[in-house]
Design an enzyme around this catalytic site. Structure first.
Site, PDB file in Angstrom:
ATOM      1  N   CYS A   1       0.798  -1.242   0.000  1.00 38.94           N
ATOM      2  CA  CYS A   1       0.000   0.000   0.000  1.00 38.94           C
ATOM      3  C   CYS A   1       0.822   1.279   0.000  1.00 38.94           C
ATOM      4  CB  CYS A   1      -0.913  -0.003   1.219  1.00 38.94           C
ATOM      5  SG  CYS A   1      -2.063  -1.369   1.203  1.00 38.94           S
TER       6      CYS A   1
HETATM    7  N1  LIG Z   1      -2.548  -5.834   2.012  1.00 39.61           N
HETATM    8  C1  LIG Z   1      -3.085  -4.826   2.698  1.00 39.61           C
HETATM    9  O1  LIG Z   1      -2.757  -4.663   3.863  1.00 39.61           O
HETATM   10  C2  LIG Z   1      -4.096  -3.878   2.058  1.00 39.61           C
HETATM   11  C3  LIG Z   1      -4.760  -2.965   2.894  1.00 39.61           C
HETATM   12  C4  LIG Z   1      -5.722  -2.138   2.363  1.00 39.61           C
HETATM   13  C5  LIG Z   1      -5.988  -2.177   1.008  1.00 39.61           C
HETATM   14  N2  LIG Z   1      -5.319  -3.030   0.195  1.00 39.61           N
HETATM   15  C6  LIG Z   1      -5.691  -3.038  -1.213  1.00 39.61           C
HETATM   16  O2  LIG Z   1      -6.514  -4.164  -1.467  1.00 39.61           O
HETATM   17  C7  LIG Z   1      -6.283  -4.686  -2.779  1.00 39.61           C
HETATM   18  C8  LIG Z   1      -5.856  -6.131  -2.692  1.00 39.61           C
HETATM   19  O3  LIG Z   1      -4.662  -6.206  -1.970  1.00 39.61           O
HETATM   20  P1  LIG Z   1      -4.133  -7.552  -1.321  1.00 39.61           P
HETATM   21  O4  LIG Z   1      -3.038  -7.156  -0.386  1.00 39.61           O
HETATM   22  O5  LIG Z   1      -5.247  -8.379  -0.795  1.00 39.61           O
HETATM   23  O6  LIG Z   1      -3.518  -8.262  -2.626  1.00 39.61           O
HETATM   24  P2  LIG Z   1      -3.087  -9.809  -2.766  1.00 39.61           P
HETATM   25  O7  LIG Z   1      -2.083  -9.839  -3.857  1.00 39.61           O
HETATM   26  O8  LIG Z   1      -2.739 -10.372  -1.438  1.00 39.61           O
HETATM   27  O9  LIG Z   1      -4.421 -10.523  -3.228  1.00 39.61           O
HETATM   28  C9  LIG Z   1      -5.005 -10.312  -4.452  1.00 39.61           C
HETATM   29  C10 LIG Z   1      -5.605 -11.631  -4.915  1.00 39.61           C
HETATM   30  O10 LIG Z   1      -6.329 -11.377  -6.098  1.00 39.61           O
HETATM   31  C11 LIG Z   1      -6.128 -12.454  -6.995  1.00 39.61           C
HETATM   32  N3  LIG Z   1      -6.435 -11.984  -8.322  1.00 39.61           N
HETATM   33  C12 LIG Z   1      -5.699 -11.248  -9.182  1.00 39.61           C
HETATM   34  N4  LIG Z   1      -6.394 -10.995 -10.294  1.00 39.61           N
HETATM   35  C13 LIG Z   1      -7.610 -11.560 -10.141  1.00 39.61           C
HETATM   36  C14 LIG Z   1      -8.771 -11.631 -10.948  1.00 39.61           C
HETATM   37  N5  LIG Z   1      -8.813 -11.047 -12.137  1.00 39.61           N
HETATM   38  N6  LIG Z   1      -9.826 -12.322 -10.472  1.00 39.61           N
HETATM   39  C15 LIG Z   1      -9.779 -12.911  -9.265  1.00 39.61           C
HETATM   40  N7  LIG Z   1      -8.708 -12.873  -8.442  1.00 39.61           N
HETATM   41  C16 LIG Z   1      -7.637 -12.202  -8.883  1.00 39.61           C
HETATM   42  C17 LIG Z   1      -4.688 -12.856  -6.766  1.00 39.61           C
HETATM   43  O11 LIG Z   1      -4.440 -14.190  -7.191  1.00 39.61           O
HETATM   44  C18 LIG Z   1      -4.564 -12.695  -5.242  1.00 39.61           C
HETATM   45  O12 LIG Z   1      -4.919 -13.874  -4.568  1.00 39.61           O
HETATM   46  C19 LIG Z   1      -5.254  -3.739  -3.388  1.00 39.61           C
HETATM   47  O13 LIG Z   1      -5.886  -2.724  -4.080  1.00 39.61           O
HETATM   48  C20 LIG Z   1      -4.552  -3.163  -2.183  1.00 39.61           C
HETATM   49  O14 LIG Z   1      -3.971  -1.894  -2.465  1.00 39.61           O
HETATM   50  C21 LIG Z   1      -4.392  -3.898   0.699  1.00 39.61           C
END
Ligand SMILES: NC(=O)c1ccc[n+]([C@@H]2O[C@H](COP(=O)([O-])OP(=O)(O)OC[C@H]3O[C@@H](n4cnc5c(N)ncnc54)[C@H](O)[C@@H]3O)[C@@H](O)[C@H]2O)c1
Length: 440
Positions: free
Chosen positions: A275
């Site tokens: 992030c």
């Molecule tokens: N990690 C954090 O602490 C956090 C906190 C707040 C917001 N976010 C935001 O949340 C979002 C997700 O982050 P995350 O950390 O969970 O990412 P992540 O990489 O851990 O998880 C994303 C998942 O989405 C899957 N994916 C990718 N493309 C896809 C598709 N087309 N269809 C279905 N699944 C798909 C991936 O295989 C993966 O499992 C981002 O926008 C991030 O900025 C993350």
């Protein structure tokens, strides 16, 4: 009241609404579990088959989400995980939690959001609510999602419902988790707002309604930019105070005794995680489209990304003091994850530090009890596996560089034979360590 809205509200209040979560990563998995634990039937979707496979076996692939929690949820039979996106048609609510990385030129990469929106549009039917949770610039929900869904011939606020609700996660925080972190919700119209607030209100303790998806999108970015800028500020002060012979950590301890108007941020080897290093640039990019420059964001980015260079320079100088050249020196970097006691190494500054040492001809190893092998990332491929966390291993190196303050590194006995400790995290007061220490 529109038929579709009342039908959906009724399903939410009776907890019969099927909640689909797309993207079962750090954000999507806890969210899916929370809705299951709140009594909703849940379907989790991911394009990576390893994730649904593991979950359906009752296994977790994220360290701070215990296997017992996953196993208990999947044993109750109310939650399933799948790669079959045709099953989106079964869902009454669809929550999008896919990645939002940056492209090579630090421009937003919305490809995951766009392909997910296309997939949802294929299956969109009346009485569904879709909520985007991925962090992104203001306008994404309206500009990217709505036109794709409207093209299906349904009207937002009547046939289907649309909102943005940012995720706030602090992985590993024992006090705050998905259920008790207030949830901002911005619907694209009043009916969407009502439905989305009702949905989250059934699972989280506090919903914070705002007037539009743009406000919700901007609020998330403001939170992350606040962190990025303040971390940059304290990193700059670290460098300034170090030149003056002042210990920045002692300064912070003193400053934080002020009971108002100050909040402590801590310096380190640079920014990490999915992030804080990335999200601010989503706003900077969008601001440029409006003819304004987000100068604090750029400046904070420059200062934070220069930190690995600072750490390496300090190490080179300290080795020089000991009559050693960095070329051929054995350097051990402690910690690959970006934060203590978690197994997430995305955007970790440790990779930059390792690569800079390698470029200078050092023989680099790393130790991270949470990450046995350094996987290939989007930017890095350092090709290393973790060495054991032992005093013998630490003593084999010319310099030991603390990049992440993992708890196992706090055992003083590990440092008995260390020739030089470069500490970026204030792991110990210098007087406590039985070896030469340099702060970086
Ligand atoms: N990690 C954090 O602490 C956090 C906190 C707040 C917001 N976010 C935001 O949340 C979002 C997700 O982050 P995350 O950390 O969970 O990412 P992540 O990489 O851990 O998880 C994303 C998942 O989405 C899957 N994916 C990718 N493309 C896809 C598709 N087309 N269809 C279905 N699944 C798909 C991936 O295989 C993966 O499992 C981002 O926008 C991030 O900025 C993350």
């Amino acid at each position: 009241m529109s038929d579709h809205k009342s039908k959906l509200l009724e399903k939410i209040s009776s907890r019969t609404a099927v909640v689909g979560v797309i993207g079962l990563g750090y954000v999507g998995l806890p969210l899916a579990l929370l809705f299951e634990e709140s009594g909703f039937p849940v379907i989790g979707f991911d394009i990576d088959p390893k994730k649904p496979d593991a979950l359906n076996r009752g296994e977790s692939y994220i360290k701070h989400i215990g296997p017992e929690r996953v196993a208990a949820a999947f044993a109750r039979g109310r939650i399933q995980a799948t790669t079959d996106f045709d099953r989106l048609a079964e869902c009454d609510a669809i929550l999008i939690c896919v990645p939002t990385p940056l492209g090579k030129h630090r421009d937003p990469d919305l490809s995951y959001i766009r392909s997910t929106a296309d997939e949802i549009a294929l299956h969109l039917r009346p009485s569904q609510v879709v909520v985007l949770e991925s962090t992104t610039y203001p306008g994404t929900t309206r500009e990217e999602l709505k036109p794709r869904f409207d093209a299906r011939g349904l009207t937002a606020g009547e046939g289907y419902f649309l909102a943005f609700s940012p995720e706030r996660e602090d992985p590993g925080n024992p006090k705050y988790h998905t259920k008790n972190i207030p949830k901002i919700v911005g619907g694209i119209d009043p009916a969407s707002q009502e439905v989305a607030c009702a949905l989250y209100g059934a699972a989280v303790e506090k919903v914070v309604p705002v007037s539009s998806p743009e406000v919700a999108e901007a609020a998330k970015l403001m939170e992350n930019i606040f962190r990025s800028v303040n971390i940059a500020l304290v990193n700059e002060l670290k460098v300034v105070f170090d030149r003056m012979g002042i210990n920045v950590w002692e300064v912070i301890e003193a400053a934080k005794t002020k009971p108002f108007g100050y909040m402590p941020f801590y310096p380190g080897p640079g920014l990490g995680g999915h992030c804080i290093p990335l999200d601010p640039f989503y706003l900077a990019w969008k601001a440029a489209e409006h003819g304004v420059w987000a100068r604090f964001i750029e400046l904070a980015g420059q200062i934070n990304t220069s930190m690995p260079h600072y750490v390496v320079d300090k190490t080179v100088k300290a080795l020089n003091e000991q009559g050693k050249s960095i070329k051929g020196a054995k350097v051990l970097v402690l910690g690959l994850s970006y934060k203590a006691d978690i197994d997430d190494d995305r955007e970790s500054p440790s990779f930059g530090i390792i690569e800079l040492f390698q470029e200078l001809g050092a023989e680099v190893a790393y130790c991270d009890p949470f990450i046995p092998a350094a996987g290939k990332g989007r930017k890095w491929d350092v090709g290393l596996t973790s060495v054991p966390c032992t005093a013998e291993e630490f003593a084999r190196h010319d310099a030991v560089v603390v990049s992440t303050a993992h708890s196992p590194f706090r055992d003083l006995a590990l440092y008995a034979g260390v020739k030089l400790l470069v500490d970026t995290r204030n792991l110990f007061p210098p007087s406590a360590v039985p070896c030469p220490v340099v702060r970086a």
